[in-house]
Design a protein around this motif. Structure first.
Motif, PDB file in Angstrom:
ATOM      1  N   ILE A  80       0.841  -1.204   0.000  1.00 56.66           N
ATOM      2  CA  ILE A  80       0.000   0.000   0.000  1.00 56.66           C
ATOM      3  C   ILE A  80       0.873   1.250   0.000  1.00 56.66           C
ATOM      4  CG2 ILE A  80      -1.722   1.341   1.274  1.00 56.66           C
ATOM      5  CD1 ILE A  80      -2.712  -1.371   2.473  1.00 56.66           C
ATOM      6  N   VAL A  81       1.866   1.279   0.874  1.00 56.96           N
ATOM      7  CA  VAL A  81       2.741   2.454   0.958  1.00 56.96           C
ATOM      8  C   VAL A  81       3.457   2.665  -0.370  1.00 56.96           C
ATOM      9  CG1 VAL A  81       4.772   3.453   2.093  1.00 56.96           C
ATOM     10  CG2 VAL A  81       3.007   2.299   3.459  1.00 56.96           C
ATOM     11  N   GLU A  82       3.940   1.600  -0.969  1.00 55.21           N
ATOM     12  CA  GLU A  82       4.618   1.734  -2.262  1.00 55.21           C
ATOM     13  C   GLU A  82       3.666   2.282  -3.327  1.00 55.21           C
ATOM     14  OE1 GLU A  82       7.851  -0.904  -4.464  1.00 55.21           O
ATOM     15  OE2 GLU A  82       5.880  -1.867  -4.442  1.00 55.21           O
ATOM     16  N   GLU A  83       2.432   1.798  -3.335  1.00 51.64           N
ATOM     17  CA  GLU A  83       1.451   2.278  -4.314  1.00 51.64           C
ATOM     18  C   GLU A  83       1.072   3.741  -4.076  1.00 51.64           C
ATOM     19  OE1 GLU A  83      -1.861  -0.322  -5.771  1.00 51.64           O
ATOM     20  OE2 GLU A  83      -1.225  -1.530  -4.038  1.00 51.64           O
ATOM     21  N   CYS A  84       1.213   4.211  -2.853  1.00 44.72           N
ATOM     22  CA  CYS A  84       0.868   5.590  -2.531  1.00 44.72           C
ATOM     23  C   CYS A  84       2.027   6.561  -2.774  1.00 44.72           C
ATOM     24  CB  CYS A  84       0.411   5.693  -1.076  1.00 44.72           C
ATOM     25  SG  CYS A  84      -1.197   4.937  -0.784  1.00 44.72           S
ATOM     26  N   SER A  85       3.161   6.058  -3.205  1.00 41.43           N
ATOM     27  CA  SER A  85       4.342   6.878  -3.427  1.00 41.43           C
ATOM     28  C   SER A  85       4.426   7.299  -4.885  1.00 41.43           C
ATOM     29  CB  SER A  85       5.600   6.098  -3.039  1.00 41.43           C
ATOM     30  OG  SER A  85       5.520   5.692  -1.687  1.00 41.43           O
ATOM     31  N   ASP A  86       4.802   8.556  -5.118  1.00 43.23           N
ATOM     32  CA  ASP A  86       4.944   8.999  -6.512  1.00 43.23           C
ATOM     33  C   ASP A  86       6.379   8.851  -7.010  1.00 43.23           C
ATOM     34  OD1 ASP A  86       6.341  11.280  -5.654  1.00 43.23           O
ATOM     35  OD2 ASP A  86       4.735  12.669  -6.152  1.00 43.23           O
ATOM     36  N   CYS A  87       7.271   8.390  -6.125  1.00 45.75           N
ATOM     37  CA  CYS A  87       8.637   8.053  -6.523  1.00 45.75           C
ATOM     38  C   CYS A  87       9.217   7.163  -5.427  1.00 45.75           C
ATOM     39  CB  CYS A  87       9.483   9.305  -6.743  1.00 45.75           C
ATOM     40  SG  CYS A  87       9.746  10.290  -5.268  1.00 45.75           S
ATOM     41  N   ASP A  88      10.380   6.616  -5.694  1.00 48.15           N
ATOM     42  CA  ASP A  88      10.955   5.672  -4.736  1.00 48.15           C
ATOM     43  C   ASP A  88      11.875   6.320  -3.708  1.00 48.15           C
ATOM     44  OD1 ASP A  88      13.253   6.213  -6.169  1.00 48.15           O
ATOM     45  OD2 ASP A  88      13.437   4.194  -7.007  1.00 48.15           O
ATOM     46  N   GLY A  89      11.931   7.636  -3.697  1.00 52.70           N
ATOM     47  CA  GLY A  89      12.725   8.342  -2.703  1.00 52.70           C
ATOM     48  C   GLY A  89      14.169   8.580  -3.096  1.00 52.70           C
ATOM     49  N   THR A  90      14.604   8.014  -4.209  1.00 51.94           N
ATOM     50  CA  THR A  90      15.983   8.234  -4.631  1.00 51.94           C
ATOM     51  C   THR A  90      16.103   9.571  -5.347  1.00 51.94           C
ATOM     52  OG1 THR A  90      15.639   7.037  -6.708  1.00 51.94           O
ATOM     53  CG2 THR A  90      16.486   5.766  -4.837  1.00 51.94           C
ATOM     54  N   GLU A  91      17.291  10.124  -5.295  1.00 52.52           N
ATOM     55  CA  GLU A  91      17.563  11.398  -5.956  1.00 52.52           C
ATOM     56  C   GLU A  91      18.377  11.137  -7.213  1.00 52.52           C
ATOM     57  OE1 GLU A  91      16.279  14.268  -5.026  1.00 52.52           O
ATOM     58  OE2 GLU A  91      15.444  13.589  -3.140  1.00 52.52           O
ATOM     59  N   PRO A  92      18.239  11.905  -8.244  1.00 50.24           N
ATOM     60  CA  PRO A  92      17.271  12.992  -8.344  1.00 50.24           C
ATOM     61  C   PRO A  92      15.882  12.446  -8.656  1.00 50.24           C
ATOM     62  CG  PRO A  92      18.485  12.843 -10.391  1.00 50.24           C
ATOM     63  CD  PRO A  92      19.060  11.794  -9.458  1.00 50.24           C
ATOM     64  N   ARG A  93      14.902  13.128  -8.127  1.00 50.55           N
ATOM     65  CA  ARG A  93      13.518  12.771  -8.406  1.00 50.55           C
ATOM     66  C   ARG A  93      13.151  13.251  -9.804  1.00 50.55           C
ATOM     67  NH1 ARG A  93       9.579  13.924  -3.355  1.00 50.55           N
ATOM     68  NH2 ARG A  93      10.807  12.901  -1.771  1.00 50.55           N
ATOM     69  N   PRO A  94      12.232  12.534 -10.435  1.00 51.66           N
ATOM     70  CA  PRO A  94      11.697  13.081 -11.692  1.00 51.66           C
ATOM     71  C   PRO A  94      11.027  14.430 -11.396  1.00 51.66           C
ATOM     72  CG  PRO A  94      11.033  10.794 -11.397  1.00 51.66           C
ATOM     73  CD  PRO A  94      11.668  11.249 -10.108  1.00 51.66           C
ATOM     74  N   ASP A  95      10.860  15.261 -12.415  1.00 50.49           N
ATOM     75  CA  ASP A  95      10.245  16.570 -12.196  1.00 50.49           C
ATOM     76  C   ASP A  95       8.797  16.397 -11.710  1.00 50.49           C
ATOM     77  OD1 ASP A  95       8.256  17.276 -14.660  1.00 50.49           O
ATOM     78  OD2 ASP A  95       9.907  16.015 -15.345  1.00 50.49           O
ATOM     79  N   TRP A  96       8.278  17.474 -11.128  1.00 52.41           N
ATOM     80  CA  TRP A  96       6.956  17.453 -10.488  1.00 52.41           C
ATOM     81  C   TRP A  96       5.874  16.966 -11.443  1.00 52.41           C
ATOM     82  CZ3 TRP A  96       2.160  19.639 -11.117  1.00 52.41           C
ATOM     83  CH2 TRP A  96       1.294  19.573 -10.019  1.00 52.41           C
ATOM     84  N   THR A  97       5.815  17.522 -12.642  1.00 57.75           N
ATOM     85  CA  THR A  97       4.755  17.173 -13.588  1.00 57.75           C
ATOM     86  C   THR A  97       4.808  15.698 -13.959  1.00 57.75           C
ATOM     87  OG1 THR A  97       4.743  19.436 -14.448  1.00 57.75           O
ATOM     88  CG2 THR A  97       3.729  17.731 -15.832  1.00 57.75           C
ATOM     89  N   THR A  98       5.986  15.183 -14.214  1.00 58.96           N
ATOM     90  CA  THR A  98       6.139  13.765 -14.557  1.00 58.96           C
ATOM     91  C   THR A  98       5.661  12.880 -13.419  1.00 58.96           C
ATOM     92  OG1 THR A  98       8.009  14.281 -16.002  1.00 58.96           O
ATOM     93  CG2 THR A  98       7.817  11.993 -15.224  1.00 58.96           C
ATOM     94  N   ARG A  99       6.062  13.208 -12.186  1.00 57.83           N
ATOM     95  CA  ARG A  99       5.644  12.410 -11.023  1.00 57.83           C
ATOM     96  C   ARG A  99       4.129  12.444 -10.848  1.00 57.83           C
ATOM     97  NH1 ARG A  99       8.983  15.568  -8.010  1.00 57.83           N
ATOM     98  NH2 ARG A  99       7.356  15.846  -6.448  1.00 57.83           N
ATOM     99  N   LYS A 100       3.544  13.629 -10.945  1.00 56.51           N
ATOM    100  CA  LYS A 100       2.115  13.763 -10.675  1.00 56.51           C
ATOM    101  C   LYS A 100       1.264  13.133 -11.784  1.00 56.51           C
ATOM    102  CE  LYS A 100       3.154  15.671  -6.868  1.00 56.51           C
ATOM    103  NZ  LYS A 100       3.294  14.837  -5.689  1.00 56.51           N
ATOM    104  N   ARG A 101       1.670  13.288 -13.028  1.00 56.14           N
ATOM    105  CA  ARG A 101       0.935  12.634 -14.125  1.00 56.14           C
ATOM    106  C   ARG A 101       1.000  11.116 -13.969  1.00 56.14           C
ATOM    107  NH1 ARG A 101      -0.713  16.089 -18.215  1.00 56.14           N
ATOM    108  NH2 ARG A 101       0.394  18.061 -18.286  1.00 56.14           N
ATOM    109  N   GLY A 102       2.177  10.607 -13.629  1.00 54.96           N
ATOM    110  CA  GLY A 102       2.328   9.169 -13.404  1.00 54.96           C
ATOM    111  C   GLY A 102       1.465   8.683 -12.250  1.00 54.96           C
ATOM    112  N   TYR A 103       1.398   9.466 -11.196  1.00 54.89           N
ATOM    113  CA  TYR A 103       0.587   9.108 -10.029  1.00 54.89           C
ATOM    114  C   TYR A 103      -0.892   9.033 -10.404  1.00 54.89           C
ATOM    115  CZ  TYR A 103      -0.808   9.034  -5.116  1.00 54.89           C
ATOM    116  OH  TYR A 103      -1.334   8.674  -3.904  1.00 54.89           O
ATOM    117  N   ILE A 104      -1.361  10.031 -11.121  1.00 52.13           N
ATOM    118  CA  ILE A 104      -2.767  10.058 -11.542  1.00 52.13           C
ATOM    119  C   ILE A 104      -3.065   8.895 -12.485  1.00 52.13           C
ATOM    120  CG2 ILE A 104      -4.461  11.357 -12.901  1.00 52.13           C
ATOM    121  CD1 ILE A 104      -3.053  13.913 -11.683  1.00 52.13           C
TER     122      ILE A 104
END
Length: 188
Positions: A80-104
């Motif tokens: 559940i926690v993994e599914e609720c994450s928009d990235c795996d916590g490693t740096e660098p994170r993908p940009d905000w738009t990429t993360r949020k579109r992927g999450y949606i």
């Protein structure tokens, strides 16, 4: 009934996020995690789902791994926690738009467990943004990476995506709050 396992998860979450505050405030971040967990329970969630509510940002924002969570809380909570994450916590994170579109985009395939926690997380966030908007006006959007338009797009799109997946009362409450936020921003 909640077991001592829940209390352990609350302590774990408080430790993981001890130095974090809510974006742009002095409010300890644990308040959000407790609110999400409470919303999960109020919407019929069980102990595993409530624990995931407490830990939903552990991978994304606190450096935990799915494996470490699974070892302590079991495979279901970790998933559940993994599914609720928009990235795996490693740096660098993908940009905000990429993360949020992927999450949606991922909402359609999320487990029902993760949809419940996600819905409660986004509901609490949206309620907080709306309350802060009423207190401070449009300046509230300066706290967010995407600013006013990106933040409004994200929550509006999330509410739409969750409408077909989340429990009906949760989805309706999220839509009401997001609509209120959109109306308030438009009027400002």
């Amino acid at each position: 009934m909640l077991t001592p396992r829940f209390g352990g998860a609350l302590r774990h979450a408080a430790q993981l996020h001890r130095n974090q505050t809510r974006k742009g405030t002095t409010t300890p971040y644990i308040s959000h995690l407790m609110a999400v967990s409470a919303l999960v329970l109020e919407h019929g969630g069980d102990e595993d789902q409530a624990i995931a509510g407490l830990l939903h940002d552990a991978i994304e924002d606190a450096g935990e791994t799915r494996e470490s969570l699974e070892k302590v809380y079991g495979a279901r909570v970790a998933r559940i926690v993994e599914e609720c994450s928009d990235c795996d916590g490693t740096e660098p994170r993908p940009d905000w738009t990429t993360r949020k579109r992927g999450y949606i985009d991922a909402i359609a395939a999320k487990s029902d467990d993760a949809v419940l926690v996600t819905g409660c997380d986004k509901l609490h966030n949206a309620e907080s943004i709306l309350a802060d908007f009423h207190a401070t006006g449009p300046a509230v959007f300066e706290r967010f990476t995407a600013g006013r338009d990106g933040t409004l797009w994200y929550y509006d799109t999330l509410a739409t995506a969750l409408a077909g997946r989340a429990p009906a009362d949760l989805a309706a409450r999220l839509r009401r709050i997001v609509s209120g936020l959109l109306d308030a921003a438009e009027a400002a």
